[in-house]
Design a protein around this motif. Structure first.
Motif, mmCIF file in Angstrom:
data_model
loop_
_atom_site.group_PDB
_atom_site.id
_atom_site.type_symbol
_atom_site.label_atom_id
_atom_site.label_comp_id
_atom_site.label_asym_id
_atom_site.label_seq_id
_atom_site.Cartn_x
_atom_site.Cartn_y
_atom_site.Cartn_z
ATOM 1 N N ALA A 265 0.832 -1.223 0.077
ATOM 2 C CA ALA A 265 -0.123 -0.109 0.061
ATOM 3 C C ALA A 265 0.941 1.344 -0.080
ATOM 4 C CB ALA A 265 -0.868 0.015 1.595
ATOM 5 N N VAL A 266 0.297 2.543 -0.284
ATOM 6 C CA VAL A 266 1.008 3.709 -0.076
ATOM 7 C C VAL A 266 0.570 3.940 1.541
ATOM 8 C CG1 VAL A 266 1.112 6.200 -0.552
ATOM 9 C CG2 VAL A 266 0.640 4.584 -2.241
ATOM 10 N N TYR A 267 1.706 4.197 2.330
ATOM 11 C CA TYR A 267 1.583 4.613 3.744
ATOM 12 C C TYR A 267 1.728 6.061 4.000
ATOM 13 C CZ TYR A 267 1.869 -0.419 4.886
ATOM 14 O OH TYR A 267 1.432 -1.606 5.143
ATOM 15 N N TYR A 268 1.051 6.386 4.772
ATOM 16 C CA TYR A 268 0.738 7.957 5.174
ATOM 17 C C TYR A 268 1.080 8.141 6.516
ATOM 18 C CZ TYR A 268 -1.539 8.316 0.575
ATOM 19 O OH TYR A 268 -1.718 8.241 -0.717
ATOM 20 N N CYS A 269 1.713 9.254 6.986
ATOM 21 C CA CYS A 269 1.517 9.580 8.489
ATOM 22 C C CYS A 269 0.874 10.976 8.450
ATOM 23 C CB CYS A 269 2.819 9.616 9.155
ATOM 24 S SG CYS A 269 3.987 11.418 8.504
ATOM 25 N N ALA A 270 0.255 11.072 9.425
ATOM 26 C CA ALA A 270 -0.741 12.027 9.894
ATOM 27 C C ALA A 270 -0.611 12.919 11.358
ATOM 28 C CB ALA A 270 -2.260 11.606 9.441
ATOM 29 N N ALA A 271 -0.975 13.861 11.502
ATOM 30 C CA ALA A 271 -1.046 14.450 12.785
ATOM 31 C C ALA A 271 -2.427 15.170 13.013
ATOM 32 C CB ALA A 271 0.017 15.372 13.020
ATOM 33 N N LYS A 272 -2.812 14.891 14.283
ATOM 34 C CA LYS A 272 -3.981 15.628 14.909
ATOM 35 C C LYS A 272 -3.796 15.908 16.462
ATOM 36 C CE LYS A 272 -7.716 13.015 15.712
ATOM 37 N NZ LYS A 272 -7.935 13.130 17.072
ATOM 38 N N ARG A 273 -4.534 16.700 16.841
ATOM 39 C CA ARG A 273 -4.278 17.436 18.388
ATOM 40 C C ARG A 273 -4.745 16.318 19.339
ATOM 41 N NH1 ARG A 273 -0.620 20.745 19.898
ATOM 42 N NH2 ARG A 273 -0.331 22.415 18.539
ATOM 43 N N SER A 274 -5.859 15.877 19.263
ATOM 44 C CA SER A 274 -6.572 14.969 20.271
ATOM 45 C C SER A 274 -6.456 13.480 20.133
ATOM 46 C CB SER A 274 -8.076 15.432 20.619
ATOM 47 O OG SER A 274 -8.882 14.907 19.790
ATOM 48 N N TRP A 275 -6.304 12.733 21.352
ATOM 49 C CA TRP A 275 -6.320 11.340 21.086
ATOM 50 C C TRP A 275 -7.715 10.610 20.618
ATOM 51 C CZ3 TRP A 275 -2.555 8.216 21.072
ATOM 52 C CH2 TRP A 275 -2.777 6.488 21.453
ATOM 53 N N THR A 276 -8.777 11.303 20.892
ATOM 54 C CA THR A 276 -10.073 10.796 20.523
ATOM 55 C C THR A 276 -10.144 10.605 18.738
ATOM 56 O OG1 THR A 276 -11.055 13.139 20.451
ATOM 57 C CG2 THR A 276 -11.170 12.143 22.197
ATOM 58 N N ASN A 277 -10.876 9.721 18.526
ATOM 59 C CA ASN A 277 -10.974 9.193 17.125
ATOM 60 C C ASN A 277 -10.073 9.256 16.435
ATOM 61 O OD1 ASN A 277 -14.225 9.461 17.359
ATOM 62 N ND2 ASN A 277 -13.866 11.727 17.619
ATOM 63 N N TYR A 278 -8.882 8.497 16.960
ATOM 64 C CA TYR A 278 -7.652 8.374 16.135
ATOM 65 C C TYR A 278 -7.861 7.387 15.129
ATOM 66 C CZ TYR A 278 -6.605 4.483 19.648
ATOM 67 O OH TYR A 278 -6.765 3.286 20.230
ATOM 68 N N LEU A 279 -8.843 6.594 15.123
ATOM 69 C CA LEU A 279 -8.720 5.400 14.158
ATOM 70 C C LEU A 279 -9.310 6.169 12.761
ATOM 71 C CD1 LEU A 279 -10.515 2.558 16.263
ATOM 72 C CD2 LEU A 279 -8.139 2.867 15.583
ATOM 73 N N ASN A 280 -9.864 7.391 12.886
ATOM 74 C CA ASN A 280 -10.594 7.966 11.759
ATOM 75 C C ASN A 280 -9.846 8.765 10.865
ATOM 76 O OD1 ASN A 280 -12.233 9.296 9.845
ATOM 77 N ND2 ASN A 280 -13.977 9.512 11.384
ATOM 78 N N PRO A 281 -9.360 8.442 9.792
ATOM 79 C CA PRO A 281 -8.500 9.306 9.066
ATOM 80 C C PRO A 281 -9.109 10.621 8.640
ATOM 81 C CG PRO A 281 -9.428 7.701 7.719
ATOM 82 C CD PRO A 281 -9.807 7.348 8.807
ATOM 83 N N HIS A 282 -10.290 10.929 8.702
ATOM 84 C CA HIS A 282 -10.723 12.199 8.550
ATOM 85 C C HIS A 282 -10.801 13.112 9.687
ATOM 86 C CE1 HIS A 282 -12.721 10.638 4.929
ATOM 87 N NE2 HIS A 282 -13.271 9.397 5.616
ATOM 88 N N ARG A 283 -10.341 12.668 10.892
ATOM 89 C CA ARG A 283 -10.152 13.502 11.940
ATOM 90 C C ARG A 283 -8.825 14.061 12.194
ATOM 91 N NH1 ARG A 283 -15.045 14.927 14.335
ATOM 92 N NH2 ARG A 283 -16.085 13.314 14.417
ATOM 93 N N TYR A 284 -7.499 13.790 11.293
ATOM 94 C CA TYR A 284 -6.375 14.159 11.186
ATOM 95 C C TYR A 284 -6.254 15.551 10.450
ATOM 96 C CZ TYR A 284 -4.929 10.052 13.377
ATOM 97 O OH TYR A 284 -4.781 8.955 14.127
ATOM 98 N N ASP A 285 -5.577 16.334 11.018
ATOM 99 C CA ASP A 285 -5.311 17.723 10.274
ATOM 100 C C ASP A 285 -4.177 17.737 9.157
ATOM 101 O OD1 ASP A 285 -5.931 18.570 13.800
ATOM 102 O OD2 ASP A 285 -7.520 18.943 12.100
#
Length: 124
Positions: free
Chosen positions: A92-112
C-alpha cells in the motif's frame, strides 16, 4: 502549521522488514497524535498505528499487531514505523498524519495534517 515528510518505503520480499520515517517541520509534533494509515489501490485509507507524542502510548490495528512497532525520537521530531514479517497484503501507500487530540484516532478524517505518502510493496 505542521509539515510531514515520510520516507523509507520500497520493495521487499515477504517476510522482510522496512522502517518508515515521518519527520515533522514547522511546529513539530509537540502536543500531537501521530498516526500511520495505508491505502491500497481501490481501497479506503485504513488505520495502521498511532502514537501519542507526549506520552509515547501506542495502538495498532489488529492486522499489524506483533509485526509493526511505532517509536518516536523527540530530539529529531521523527516517528518511526518498524515493519517486520511483511506480507503481500501489507502492500500500500503509507501515510503519516497528525492531529491534536487522542479521540477518534482511528478515523483518517479526524487528522489535520498529512504527509505525501510512501509506497511499500511486498512481493510473494
Amino acid at each position: 502549521q505542521v509539515q510531514l515528510v515520510e520516507s523509507g518505503g520500497g520493495l521487499v520480499q515477504a517476510g522482510g522488514s522496512l522502517r518508515l520515517s515521518c519527520a515533522a517541520s514547522g511546529r513539530a509534533f509537540s502536543g500531537n497524535i501521530v498516526g500511520w494509515f495505508r491505502q491500497a489501490p481501490g481501497e479506503e485509507r485504513d488505520f495502521v498505528a498511532t502514537i501519542n507524542w507526549s506520552t509515547g502510548s501506542t495502538d495498532y490495528a489488529d492486522s499489524v499487531k506483533g509485526r509493526f512497532t511505532l517509536t518516536r525520537d523527540t530530539t529529531k521530531d521523527t516517528v518511526y514505523l518498524q515493519m517486520n514479517s511483511l506480507k503481500p497484503g501489507d502492500t500500500a501507500v503509507y501515510y503519516c498524519a497528525a492531529k491534536r487530540s487522542w479521540t477518534n484516532y482511528l478515523n483518517p478524517h479526524r487528522y489535520d495534517y498529512w504527509g505525501q505518502g510512501t509506497q511499500v510493496t511486498v512481493s510473494s
